[in-house]
Scaffold this active site. Structure first.
Site, PDB file in Angstrom:
ATOM      1  CB  SER A  43      -0.938   0.010   1.211  1.00 44.95           C
ATOM      2  OG  SER A  43      -0.209  -0.100   2.423  1.00 44.95           O
ATOM      3  N   GLY A  80      -1.863  -4.267   1.259  1.00 48.51           N
ATOM      4  CA  GLY A  80      -1.954  -5.432   2.121  1.00 48.51           C
ATOM      5  C   GLY A  80      -1.012  -6.555   1.751  1.00 48.51           C
ATOM      6  CG  ASN A 109       1.351  -4.994   4.706  1.00 50.96           C
ATOM      7  OD1 ASN A 109       0.818  -4.218   5.483  1.00 50.96           O
ATOM      8  ND2 ASN A 109       1.282  -4.836   3.393  1.00 50.96           N
ATOM      9  CG  ASP A 189      -3.887   4.990   7.900  1.00 47.97           C
ATOM     10  OD1 ASP A 189      -3.004   5.866   7.919  1.00 47.97           O
ATOM     11  OD2 ASP A 189      -4.079   4.235   6.921  1.00 47.97           O
ATOM     12  CG  HIS A 192      -1.524   3.789   4.407  1.00 50.53           C
ATOM     13  ND1 HIS A 192      -2.428   3.232   5.295  1.00 50.53           N
ATOM     14  CD2 HIS A 192      -0.974   2.765   3.716  1.00 50.53           C
ATOM     15  CE1 HIS A 192      -2.431   1.921   5.140  1.00 50.53           C
ATOM     16  NE2 HIS A 192      -1.558   1.606   4.190  1.00 50.53           N
TER      17      HIS A 192
END
Length: 214
Positions: A43, A80, A109, A189, A192
């Site tokens: 991402s 992801g 991740n 969040d 990002h």
């Protein structure tokens, strides 16, 4: 009638002669497709939460054009994605795009989920090896974790350098260098980067990529 048939046969012979000459004629240099830079990430490279044209891969395409460097950029990043997922799809991506350069930006991740560092290292090594077998030059992009991950954080980060050393690839130490410590450059969040941060990400990648394009 005979004259008509003779003319028709002559036209057919001429058609096939011209077709054969076109097949044998060399392709003009200007008609060759530009070599491809394939971005293979998660991402952080897919432009999560921002417009695709604002993400650093799109900015890379623009910078290459501005500098007169004839490359096409393909962004095959998936939000992801883990190193295991990347390993599973790398061969198909290489076959489809035949990249001159692979920018490998996976691993974040894996780290956030606390997956085994040995697994990350094995997956990155396999991806790099696959690309090198296809004669692609690889730029490996490193990641870091917050200090609260303890010893795991240092082992995680060191794995990128270890893979780059063994496979003899170029290395970017940290994709989010200059960004990670600035909360205002992250989306709500806190994971990002914002659109405003993308130029910094590009600059980090560019320092490792530019020498590979010379």
């Amino acid at each position: 009638m005979l004259h008509f048939l003779n003319c028709r046969c002559s036209l057919i012979r001429r058609f096939f002669l011209l077709a054969a000459l076109q097949l044998l004629a060399p392709t003009a240099p200007g008609a060759q497709a530009a070599p491809t830079i394939l971005i293979f990430g998660d991402s952080l490279s897919a432009g999560y939460g921002i417009r695709p044209e604002a993400a650093w891969p799109a900015l890379l395409a623009r910078r290459l054009q501005e500098k007169g460097l004839d490359y096409s950029v393909v962004n095959a990043s998936i939000s992801g994605e883990t190193s295991s997922g990347g390993r599973a799809r790398i061969d198909a991506a290489l076959a489809r795009y035949s990249p001159r350069v692979l920018i490998l930006a996976l691993g974040a991740n894996d780290g956030l989920r606390g997956l085994p560092v040995a697994q990350l290292r094995d997956n990155l090594t396999a991806i790099v090896a696959s690309a090198q077998r296809k004669k692609a030059t690889v730029l490996l992009v490193g990641q870091r974790l917050p200090p609260n991950y303890g010893v795991y954080a240092s082992e995680f980060h060191d794995s990128f350098g270890a893979v780059a050393k063994v496979r003899k690839t170029a290395l970017v130490d940290f994709l989010l260098a200059g960004v990670a410590t600035q909360p205002q450059l992250f989306q709500a969040d806190n994971l990002h980067p914002t659109a405003e941060a993308q130029t910094l990400l590009l600059d980090n990648v560019w320092r490792g990529l530019a020498p590979l394009l010379e």
